[in-house]
Motif scaffolding. Structure first.
Motif, PDB file in Angstrom:
ATOM      1  N   LEU A   9      11.015  46.032  20.572  1.00  0.00           N
ATOM      2  CA  LEU A   9      11.956  45.307  19.728  1.00  0.00           C
ATOM      3  C   LEU A   9      13.152  44.809  20.515  1.00  0.00           C
ATOM      4  CD1 LEU A   9      12.002  47.628  16.610  1.00  0.00           C
ATOM      5  CD2 LEU A   9      10.866  45.453  16.852  1.00  0.00           C
ATOM      6  N   LYS A  20      21.498  42.709   9.497  1.00  0.00           N
ATOM      7  CA  LYS A  20      20.080  42.349   9.447  1.00  0.00           C
ATOM      8  C   LYS A  20      19.351  43.118   8.358  1.00  0.00           C
ATOM      9  CE  LYS A  20      20.279  39.876  13.161  1.00  0.00           C
ATOM     10  NZ  LYS A  20      20.387  38.443  12.972  1.00  0.00           N
ATOM     11  N   THR A  22      15.679  44.540   7.687  1.00  0.00           N
ATOM     12  CA  THR A  22      14.387  44.810   8.317  1.00  0.00           C
ATOM     13  C   THR A  22      13.426  45.282   7.250  1.00  0.00           C
ATOM     14  OG1 THR A  22      15.531  45.506  10.315  1.00  0.00           O
ATOM     15  CG2 THR A  22      13.230  46.121  10.113  1.00  0.00           C
ATOM     16  N   PHE A  38      13.483  54.527  12.553  1.00  0.00           N
ATOM     17  CA  PHE A  38      14.760  53.872  12.274  1.00  0.00           C
ATOM     18  C   PHE A  38      15.839  54.866  11.867  1.00  0.00           C
ATOM     19  CE2 PHE A  38      14.367  49.497  13.004  1.00  0.00           C
ATOM     20  CZ  PHE A  38      13.046  49.159  12.822  1.00  0.00           C
ATOM     21  N   ASN A 177      23.293  47.019   8.158  1.00  0.00           N
ATOM     22  CA  ASN A 177      21.862  46.719   8.181  1.00  0.00           C
ATOM     23  C   ASN A 177      21.167  47.378   7.004  1.00  0.00           C
ATOM     24  OD1 ASN A 177      22.046  45.354  10.629  1.00  0.00           O
ATOM     25  ND2 ASN A 177      21.768  47.229  11.790  1.00  0.00           N
ATOM     26  N   VAL A 179      17.171  48.695   5.966  1.00  0.00           N
ATOM     27  CA  VAL A 179      15.765  48.878   6.351  1.00  0.00           C
ATOM     28  C   VAL A 179      15.051  49.417   5.121  1.00  0.00           C
ATOM     29  CG1 VAL A 179      14.177  50.048   7.894  1.00  0.00           C
ATOM     30  CG2 VAL A 179      16.451  49.478   8.691  1.00  0.00           C
ATOM     31  N   SER A 204      13.920  38.637   4.946  1.00  0.00           N
ATOM     32  CA  SER A 204      14.206  39.590   6.021  1.00  0.00           C
ATOM     33  C   SER A 204      14.230  38.929   7.381  1.00  0.00           C
ATOM     34  CB  SER A 204      13.185  40.714   6.002  1.00  0.00           C
ATOM     35  OG  SER A 204      11.909  40.199   5.801  1.00  0.00           O
ATOM     36  N   HIS A 205      14.969  39.563   8.283  1.00  0.00           N
ATOM     37  CA  HIS A 205      15.102  39.049   9.643  1.00  0.00           C
ATOM     38  C   HIS A 205      14.020  39.579  10.551  1.00  0.00           C
ATOM     39  CE1 HIS A 205      19.158  38.766   7.927  1.00  0.00           C
ATOM     40  NE2 HIS A 205      19.234  37.679   8.639  1.00  0.00           N
ATOM     41  N   LEU A 206      13.513  40.761  10.228  1.00  0.00           N
ATOM     42  CA  LEU A 206      12.521  41.385  11.097  1.00  0.00           C
ATOM     43  C   LEU A 206      11.507  42.069  10.207  1.00  0.00           C
ATOM     44  CD1 LEU A 206      11.607  42.448  13.905  1.00  0.00           C
ATOM     45  CD2 LEU A 206      13.167  44.336  13.592  1.00  0.00           C
ATOM     46  N   ILE A 227       4.808  42.613  14.689  1.00  0.00           N
ATOM     47  CA  ILE A 227       6.257  42.435  14.669  1.00  0.00           C
ATOM     48  C   ILE A 227       6.531  40.949  14.503  1.00  0.00           C
ATOM     49  CG2 ILE A 227       8.387  42.891  15.890  1.00  0.00           C
ATOM     50  CD1 ILE A 227       6.880  44.861  17.592  1.00  0.00           C
ATOM     51  N   TRP A 229       9.701  38.220  14.055  1.00  0.00           N
ATOM     52  CA  TRP A 229      11.131  37.920  14.009  1.00  0.00           C
ATOM     53  C   TRP A 229      11.339  36.653  13.207  1.00  0.00           C
ATOM     54  CZ3 TRP A 229       9.052  40.125  18.423  1.00  0.00           C
ATOM     55  CH2 TRP A 229       9.704  41.274  18.887  1.00  0.00           C
TER      56      TRP A 229
END
Lengths: 266, 475
Positions: A9, A20, A22, A38, A177, A179, A204-206, A227, A229
């Motif tokens: 990552l 962000k 995730t 995480f 953030n 998650v 979502s960003h990721l 994954i 992005w």
């Protein structure tokens, strides 16, 4: 946290990004190892973490966290970690009427409209401490998992609203953030889950997607991790970058390798 | 006692101990180092619970499901504080048998039972529990049956199918003494009355309890589920299984068995329509799991998932349970006549095993599992074992088989060679045996330095005999 996943990552606890969302997603396999990653990552990065754990008990995360190098009891005592244990609180909420609104209030109600008490709890937990002492780096909200809220009677729209409110507060206002883990039901026609998953994927960003192997069970390769992005706010002039790896989960870490390059095969 | 011994060595080697909770809650999910203060008395208290043992992998406290074969597949047993969901077979024959094994195991170990059913009175269920098998009278019969198919199997080293030899054999151990972890039961006999009366059990029969009023405001759970949850919570609190009752110090496990959950008899309509009350069952499972995690109890639920109309509910129920095992019986299906499944009564699918306190979990390598209920024993085996056994019936060991190998004279081949090479020539493997096999071994007619390698009886007595088999000229 898993050092190999950090390399993939391209992050370290020192230079964690901010603001962000995730999304963790699992299909045909168990993606909870990503949640453990995480959790320990953000605790090591000195962030204030609010963990809404709806699926397992506190000691489960604590024991796995100790294998990964963080102690949840210490973090909870010094205020770095705010832990909402869903299973234990659900028993309290269900059998005894609470005086003040409880974050899991919707368990008692027949037609709960929204998740506002839960949002209030998150906002209260991640309030910035303004008495001048060494503050934590950035607030982080971790949810395990959102699909359970659908099973408990909330609609997909209510859960999406909850995440939207949390994003506005945590990601935009306080530069933190989020998650969240969502199960992908695959070919079973769980429409509410698909609505939730698609809605979150667009925000979502990721996106980290753990899938079981298409060929079935394998002892040496436990699954495949995709994954992706994304840049949700900007127009997609540039392509979203996507990578795929296969992984094997071990006792204290997870090893990642390119597709077909498992050490058992080479 | 053997259980205590294994607990002791387990604790010594892993260095972690399943200990009682510190303040209010007794939960088996906490783990403390061996030097924690005040833990000695509580450690010995938990270690001495009959019928439990710590898991080898993570120190989790385990109880037996009543079937030692199933315990082995689930990584040693059912973890205390978790839910085992059995997806019923079509006619609810084998799932109710597993349910009875679970309850019978509780009686033998002295656990407290909580039996909930909407179909049968729990008192009647307890009368029909199978009797436990004790060592002496059973061991003779078991050895007779076992040696029928264990004659030369384990001794033959496979040459072609050698990968099958590397897989672990399913445990076929015989019955053990009553102080050990899992017990065997005789499905044809009933549990002795005095054992049932000596046990402590609570029954929940839904038709009896449905008339009393609720003291909780209506939420989306059906009436039956609310009453059942309140009953379970009451028992757990009153008897002190969660450690919060100051008067009661409980040293025992509560085994909860719920039969046919989700069927219309509980007042739930997910088996009748597709757009029924889709959150009732999942909410029930969530709150039940919350109750289990904070107490010393283990639960087995049987659910008729083949009747649930909305398939999304099945996946949600699976995610909300810890261990999920599916049973599929062959009665009435086309698999009954399939030779691969000869002698078996059904398939058993291990759909989910939890990862408790760990990133990894115990998963068995063998995936195609079938079960059969013989007179006294419920066994689970790998399906391919049966196929290999049938192959050996066509080519029994002890006979010699001739086989022409490439660029060499006729010679004797092994069992696997003959099967492999000849079966593709014949239309069916049964014909291959007629091609290859001859009844008497060759006679040594020479000096004995070189083995008789010529064709069978072709040049005996200096005269050419007629050739066997295919080379017979038609009259």
């Amino acid at each position: 946290m898993f050092p190999e996943l950090n390399n993939l990552l391209n992050t370290t606890p020192d230079r964690a990004e901010q603001g962000k969302l995730t999304l963790l997603c699992d299909a045909n396999t168990d993606g909870s190892f990503l949640v453990h990653h995480f959790l320990s990552f953000y605790l090591k990065a000195n962030c204030k973490v609010c963990f809404v754990a709806l699926i397992q008990s506190f000691s489960h995360y604590n024991i796995v966290g100790q294998k990964l190098g963080v102690s949840l009891t210490v973090a909870r005592e010094c205020g770095q970690l705010v832990f909402l244990e869903g299973l234990k609180s659900s028993v309290d909420v269900f059998f005894r009427a609470q005086a003040e609104p409880h974050p899991l209030q919707f368990l008692r109600e027949a037609n709960a409209e929204n998740l506002q008490p839960l949002y209030e709890f998150v906002r209260e937990a991640l309030k910035p401490v303004d008495d001048g002492e060494a503050a934590w780096r950035c607030p982080v909200l971790l949810v395990d998992d959102l699909s359970v809220l659908l099973s408990l009677g909330m609609g997909a729209v209510a859960v999406l609203d909850f995440i939207h409110y949390c994003r506005a507060t945590v990601c935009w206002e306080r530069k933190g953030n989020i998650v969240a883990l969502v199960h992908d039901s695959g070919d079973t026609e769980d429409e509410e889950n698909n609505i939730l998953l698609n809605g979150l994927s667009h925000q979502s960003h990721l996106i980290l997607r753990a899938e079981g192997l298409a060929t079935g069970f394998c002892r040496d390769v436990h699954g495949q991790l995709r994954i992706l992005w994304r840049t949700p706010s900007q127009p997609t002039t540039q392509r979203d970058q996507s990578l795929t790896y296969q992984y094997k989960i071990q006792d204290k870490s997870v090893s990642f390798f390119a597709k077909g390059m498992s050490p058992a095969v080479l | 006692m053997a259980a205590v011994a294994t607990c002791g060595t387990g604790a010594g080697s892993t260095g972690s101990v399943v200990a009682a909770g510190s303040k209010n809650h007794v939960t088996s999910f906490q783990r403390r180092g061996p030097r924690a203060s005040g833990s000695d008395s509580s450690y010995s208290r938990l270690v001495s619970i009959a019928g439990t043992r710590p898991s080898v992998r993570n120190g989790q406290l385990l109880v037996s499901t009543g079937l030692p074969a199933l315990d082995q597949l689930l990584g040693g047993g059912l973890a205390v504080g978790t839910v085992l969901l059995i997806e019923e077979d079509k006619y609810n024959i084998y799932s109710s048998l597993l349910f009875k094994y679970f309850l019978a195991e509780g009686i033998i170990n002295g656990h407290t039972l909580l039996v909930a059913s909407a179909k049968e009175d729990p008192a009647d269920i307890l009368q029909e529990l199978p009797a436990p098998l004790l060592d002496d009278n059973f061991k003779k019969d078991f050895d007779e049956e076992a040696c029928n198919h264990k004659t030369a199997e384990s001794n033959i080293k496979m040459k072609i199918a050698w990968r099958y030899q590397l897989l672990p054999k399913m445990e076929q151990a015989g019955p053990v003494s009553s102080s050990r972890f899992g017990h065997y039961y005789d499905a044809s006999k009933k549990m002795p009355q005095e054992l049932i009366e000596a046990s402590k059990w609570h029954g929940f029969f839904f038709p009896e309890k449905s008339s009393s009023t609720l003291n909780i405001e209506p939420c989306s759970l059906t009436h039956g589920y609310i009453k059942l949850l309140q009953f379970i919570q009451n028992i757990i609190y009153e008897e002190g299984f969660d450690g919060s009752n100051p008067q009661k110090k409980q040293k025992n496990i509560l085994r909860i068995g719920i039969q046919n959950l989700g069927s219309p008899l509980w007042g739930d309509d997910i088996c009748c329509t597709e757009n029924g009350n889709s959150h009732s069952l999942t909410k029930f499972l969530y709150v039940l799991r919350g109750l289990l995690r904070t107490s010393l109890s283990a639960c087995m639920i049987t659910m008729p998932t083949h009747l649930i109309q909305n398939k999304a509910i099945i996946s949600r129920v699976t995610n909300l349970s810890d261990t999920v095992v599916g049973l599929e019986s062959f009665i009435g299906s086309e698999r009954e006549t399939n030779p691969l499944y000869k002698d078996y009564h059904g398939l058993i699918h291990i759909r989910q095993i939890p990862r408790l306190n760990n990133l990894i979990y115990d998963v068995s390598d063998v995936k195609d599992l079938a079960f059969k209920l013989k007179r006294k024993l419920f066994t689970i085996e790998w399906v391919q074992d049966n196929y290999l056994r049938q192959e050996r019936n066509i080519y029994p060991p002890g006979f010699s088989y001739l086989l022409k190998q490439k660029d060499s004279a006729w010679g004797e081949g092994s069992l696997q060679h003959s099967t492999f090479l000849m079966s593709f020539l014949a239309k069916a493997t049964a014909f291959a045996s007629r091609l290859v096999r001859h009844s008497e071994p060759l006679e040594q007619t020479g000096s004995g330095r070189a083995l008789q390698a010529a064709g069978p009886r072709l040049w005996r007595d200096g005269r050419r005999q007629e050739a066997p088999g295919l080379l017979v000229t038609p009259p």
